[in-house]
Design an enzyme around this catalytic site. Structure first.
Site, PDB file in Angstrom:
ATOM      1  N   CYS A   2      32.301  27.498  44.446  1.00 53.01           N
ATOM      2  CA  CYS A   2      32.011  26.444  44.229  1.00 53.01           C
ATOM      3  C   CYS A   2      33.394  26.144  43.108  1.00 53.01           C
ATOM      4  CB  CYS A   2      30.517  25.692  43.343  1.00 53.01           C
ATOM      5  SG  CYS A   2      29.131  25.904  44.099  1.00 53.01           S
ATOM      6  N   ARG A  27      37.619  27.570  46.664  1.00 55.71           N
ATOM      7  CA  ARG A  27      36.187  28.601  46.111  1.00 55.71           C
ATOM      8  C   ARG A  27      34.999  27.517  47.301  1.00 55.71           C
ATOM      9  NH1 ARG A  27      37.769  29.580  40.764  1.00 55.71           N
ATOM     10  NH2 ARG A  27      34.577  29.668  40.632  1.00 55.71           N
ATOM     11  N   TRP A  73      30.017  26.042  47.793  1.00 57.10           N
ATOM     12  CA  TRP A  73      30.023  26.926  48.736  1.00 57.10           C
ATOM     13  C   TRP A  73      28.512  27.750  48.440  1.00 57.10           C
ATOM     14  CZ3 TRP A  73      27.463  32.386  48.375  1.00 57.10           C
ATOM     15  CH2 TRP A  73      28.323  32.776  49.586  1.00 57.10           C
ATOM     16  N   ASN A  99      28.762  24.877  38.503  1.00 59.48           N
ATOM     17  CA  ASN A  99      29.556  25.843  39.628  1.00 59.48           C
ATOM     18  C   ASN A  99      28.013  27.630  39.434  1.00 59.48           C
ATOM     19  OD1 ASN A  99      32.082  28.645  39.236  1.00 59.48           O
ATOM     20  ND2 ASN A  99      30.462  27.999  40.761  1.00 59.48           N
ATOM     21  N   GLY A 100      27.573  28.102  39.812  1.00 58.39           N
ATOM     22  CA  GLY A 100      26.856  28.772  39.240  1.00 58.39           C
ATOM     23  C   GLY A 100      25.584  29.270  40.180  1.00 58.39           C
ATOM     24  N   GLU A 484      41.260  48.071  55.386  1.00 58.28           N
ATOM     25  CA  GLU A 484      42.230  46.575  54.937  1.00 58.28           C
ATOM     26  C   GLU A 484      42.764  45.755  56.813  1.00 58.28           C
ATOM     27  OE1 GLU A 484      41.862  44.700  52.377  1.00 58.28           O
ATOM     28  OE2 GLU A 484      43.800  42.715  52.494  1.00 58.28           O
ATOM     29  N   LYS A 488      40.962  42.218  57.528  1.00 54.92           N
ATOM     30  CA  LYS A 488      41.723  40.692  57.461  1.00 54.92           C
ATOM     31  C   LYS A 488      41.955  39.800  59.302  1.00 54.92           C
ATOM     32  CE  LYS A 488      42.935  40.062  54.258  1.00 54.92           C
ATOM     33  NZ  LYS A 488      42.563  40.265  53.346  1.00 54.92           N
ATOM     34  N   GLU A 491      38.178  38.123  58.680  1.00 52.32           N
ATOM     35  CA  GLU A 491      37.508  37.376  58.051  1.00 52.32           C
ATOM     36  C   GLU A 491      37.651  35.763  58.343  1.00 52.32           C
ATOM     37  OE1 GLU A 491      38.526  38.088  53.674  1.00 52.32           O
ATOM     38  OE2 GLU A 491      40.394  39.124  54.337  1.00 52.32           O
ATOM     39  N   HIS A 507      33.638  61.436  65.456  1.00 48.86           N
ATOM     40  CA  HIS A 507      32.432  60.912  65.478  1.00 48.86           C
ATOM     41  C   HIS A 507      31.217  60.112  65.291  1.00 48.86           C
ATOM     42  CE1 HIS A 507      32.742  64.950  63.913  1.00 48.86           C
ATOM     43  NE2 HIS A 507      34.487  64.492  62.581  1.00 48.86           N
ATOM     44  N   LYS A 606      36.979  32.130  48.263  1.00 51.59           N
ATOM     45  CA  LYS A 606      38.053  32.890  47.783  1.00 51.59           C
ATOM     46  C   LYS A 606      36.977  33.549  46.063  1.00 51.59           C
ATOM     47  CE  LYS A 606      42.391  33.866  47.173  1.00 51.59           C
ATOM     48  NZ  LYS A 606      42.383  34.986  48.273  1.00 51.59           N
TER      49      LYS A 606
HETATM   50  C1  G6P Z   1      36.215  37.383  48.536  1.00 52.92           C
HETATM   51  C2  G6P Z   1      37.381  37.117  48.638  1.00 52.92           C
HETATM   52  C3  G6P Z   1      38.823  38.718  49.218  1.00 52.92           C
HETATM   53  C4  G6P Z   1      38.983  39.184  47.966  1.00 52.92           C
HETATM   54  C5  G6P Z   1      37.370  39.696  47.891  1.00 52.92           C
HETATM   55  C6  G6P Z   1      37.443  40.135  45.976  1.00 52.92           C
HETATM   56  O1  G6P Z   1      35.404  37.892  49.358  1.00 52.92           O
HETATM   57  O2  G6P Z   1      37.291  35.972  50.016  1.00 52.92           O
HETATM   58  O3  G6P Z   1      39.474  38.351  49.610  1.00 52.92           O
HETATM   59  O4  G6P Z   1      39.186  40.479  47.867  1.00 52.92           O
HETATM   60  O5  G6P Z   1      36.765  38.552  46.890  1.00 52.92           O
HETATM   61  O6  G6P Z   1      37.314  39.866  44.976  1.00 52.92           O
HETATM   62  P1  G6P Z   1      38.924  39.009  43.716  1.00 52.92           P
HETATM   63  O7  G6P Z   1      38.892  37.897  43.504  1.00 52.92           O
HETATM   64  O8  G6P Z   1      37.422  40.441  43.258  1.00 52.92           O
HETATM   65  O9  G6P Z   1      39.648  40.169  44.721  1.00 52.92           O
END
Ligand code: G6P
Length: 611
Positions: A2, A27, A73, A99-100, A484, A488, A491, A507, A606
């Site tokens: 949020c 956010r 969110w 927010n929270g 990673e 990517k 997501e 395995h 994010k």
């Molecule tokens: C969310 C984001 C990711 C990020 C993760 C950790 O899931 O979508 O892209 O890697 O949070 O976030 P941070 O800000 O702690 O790196």
């Protein structure tokens, strides 16, 4: 999660708040809403993006010099118009954005219902505003005092802004656990979850601390603690440039951020290394050098992409500095009664510096006496402020929800840390250190060359955009890169993808391989090259489609793979900085071709400030 924005001053609040909300959409983007004061207190809110809200208010009177807005969110209650913020109190005299998460909201709601309060939404935030109203009505105190007293009743996390119809010149805010920044302009104030909505207007900001209450009344700013002690605001000057938060001609922030990496990697190492004279320096490490050098163990806590950077660090630090490293998901670490000692260094890695689980994990480690080191991108963020020492990654604002340049910046900083520790502990001999430093210096130019693969990768993306599954394989330093790459893809394109250590494939995941399965193998020239060549054969024997990321000039793998992506040669210690680039581009192009919203993928945010 949020985003919140508020404005009070001589300008029209609505356009400032809306623009700010767009900057904070990373956010959360389930719904958006705005409240404006122009004699009354008018709330407009809508399910969907800020652009949906804009359409909705196009024909409404939205003038006013005080306003606040929210992009959501969803946590409590589905994303719909009613659950969108702002929320009125029962009397509609006051309204809140939040927010929270208020953890004790159910008990509070029950009490408030018994006292006659009514609720429209399923949110915890509506409980908060009714609690404030209830305190005000019962005690006859000022609104600011009612908010302060309410902070003693709620359990959980919040950054809130409260407006009251009865006081058209006042804005009240508070924080605990969720970020809140105040921007100070000429006779005007801005509030936001981060500085991006503010920097267009002023560079002077105050980061609000936990349990602080902000009252802006008749042009004056006052900050006091929950215990009613007046604080002197600490005004900081921000260096962030406006261009850094705009798309700069790219169709998406993610693509812009991928292409920014030669510069952002350079910025992460700037001032920290002179290869010519074998000179390495990092303020945060220097402060705690003895503790670092003599640490029994380094524990890394992080989430998502930052956790993957932590895995690269495990390989780097154990290899170069010979200190045992453990990498933990912050969300697991904090709930499993971990063993932590005063001789441990706990490194929290976080792009946003706001991830709730990472913050809680470091607080736990702190309470056990460990030294806490933060690696954050966002300056002044909660994690950066909660640590004993740290290093900023200096990648600049990352706005695309899928993390790209933050990852390479984290890996750059972690490589420097591993080199510093290795050289101080005498486990990394000078010649090898020098080679690594020279190699690290050459990485930005090599990333530039890796980015030239873009056109080739577009063609590969076209061929596989309709796949339903992907497998990513890597060994050694490329194992975290495989994780990673898979993250990517899933997501932003919503294709199921798994990252695996290449040898572990036999395995289990090998059972998935058939002629429909694209398998991305990161097989650069390193100590496990021969082994991964065998793994490629195993995939080939089962008719999987091989997309291989190899070192330039490789003559073995091209005869086995369906597609070969050649990246510049580098030391295996630094290879993640290059091998991740084609994987970022591949997922980006596949997502665009599938019509996905790359910068704002569904259900994600994010900055994850809920546990
Ligand atoms: C969310 C984001 C990711 C990020 C993760 C950790 O899931 O979508 O892209 O890697 O949070 O976030 P941070 O800000 O702690 O790196």
């Amino acid at each position: 999660m949020c985003g919140i924005v508020a404005y009070v001053g001589h300008r029209d609040a609505c356009p400032i708040v809306l623009k700010g909300l767009k900057r904070l959409e990373y956010r959360g983007y389930d719904s958006a809403g705005i409240a404006l004061m122009n004699g009354g207190l008018n709330v407009f809110k809508r399910k969907g993006k800020v652009s949906d809200l804009e359409e909705f208010i196009a024909d409404k009177d939205v003038h006013g010099h005080i306003g606040m807005g929210h992009t959501r969110w969803a946590t409590h209650g589905e994303p719909n118009d009613v659950n969108a913020h702002p929320h009125y109190s029962s009397s509609k005299n006051i309204a809140i954005i939040h927010n929270g998460i208020i953890e004790n909201y159910a008990a509070l709601k029950q009490l408030l219902i018994e006292k006659g309060h009514t609720f429209q939404s399923e949110t915890d935030s509506e409980v908060f505003i009714n609690l404030i109203e209830d305190i005000k009505q019962n005690s006859g105190c000022s609104l600011a005092e009612a908010v302060r007293l309410a902070l003693h009743e709620v359990v959980g996390a919040y950054a809130i802004v409260v407006l009251s119809k009865e006081d058209q010149n006042q804005l009240i805010a508070a924080r605990k656990g969720s970020p809140l920044v105040v921007g100070i302009g000429e006779g005007e104030y801005f509030l936001a979850s981060d500085a991006t909505p503010i920097i267009e207007y002023t560079n002077d900001v105050v980061y609000v601390n936990d349990y602080e209450l902000v009252v802006i009344k008749n042009g004056e700013l006052e900050i006091r603690t929950k215990e009613d002690v007046v604080q002197t605001p600490y005004v900081q000057r921000l260096e962030m440039a406006l261009e850094s938060i705009e798309k700069g001609g790219y169709p998406h922030f993610m693509l812009k951020e991928i292409f920014e990496q030669p510069r952002s990697i350079l910025d992460s190492m700037r001032g920290r290394m002179i290869a010519e004279s074998n000179h390495l320096m990092m303020g945060g490490i220097r402060e705690f050098e003895n503790k670092f050098v003599n640490a029994d163990r380094i524990l890394i806590v992080a989430c998502g992409t930052s956790w993957h950077a932590g895995l690269v660090a495990e390989y780097l630090i154990e290899d170069l500095a010979r200190i045992p490293v453990e990498v933990e998901y912050a969300s697991e670490f904090r709930y499993r009664n971990p063993i932590i000692s005063e001789r441990d260094i706990v490194v929290a890695i976080s792009q946003s510096g706001e991830t709730a689980d990472t913050l809680a994990a470091l607080e736990l480690a702190k309470s056990k006496g460990a030294t806490i080191f933060g690696i954050c991108n966002v300056v002044g963020s909660s994690i950066a402020r909660a640590t004993d020492a740290g290093a900023y990654t200096h990648a600049g604002p990352e706005i695309g929800v899928a993390s790209t340049k933050a990852f390479t910046a984290q890996v750059t900083v972690l490589s420097l840390i591993a080199m510093i520790l290795g050289s101080k502990r005498g486990t990394l001999e000078t010649t090898k250190l020098h080679q690594l430093m020279v190699e690290l210096e050459s990485i930005p130019a090599k990333v530039e060359r890796a980015l030239e693969l873009n056109d080739q990768i577009i063609k590969i993306a076209e061929q596989y955009k309709d796949a339903t599954n992907f497998l990513y394989l890597g060994r050694g330093y490329n194992f975290p890169v495989a994780l990673e790459g898979a993250l990517k893809l899933k997501e932003i394109s919503y294709i199921h993808a798994e990252g695996y250590p290449a040898a572990e494939m036999k395995h289990g995941p090998i059972a998935l391989i058939d002629e429909q399965m694209p398998v991305v193998v990161i097989a650069t020239k390193d100590s496990s090259y021969e082994k991964i060549v065998s793994n490629i054969q195993e995939v080939k024997a089962r008719k999987g489609k091989i997309i291989a990321v190899v070192t330039e000039g490789d003559t073995t793998i091209p005869s086995m793979a369906d597609h070969v992506i050649e990246i510049p040669e580098t030391s295996e210690h630094l290879v993640p900085l290059l091998s991740v680039i084609p994987l970022q581009l591949l997922s980006y192009h596949i997502a665009v071709m599938r019509g996905c919203n790359v910068d704002q993928p569904r259900n994600l945010a994010k900055s994850v400030t809920v546990e």
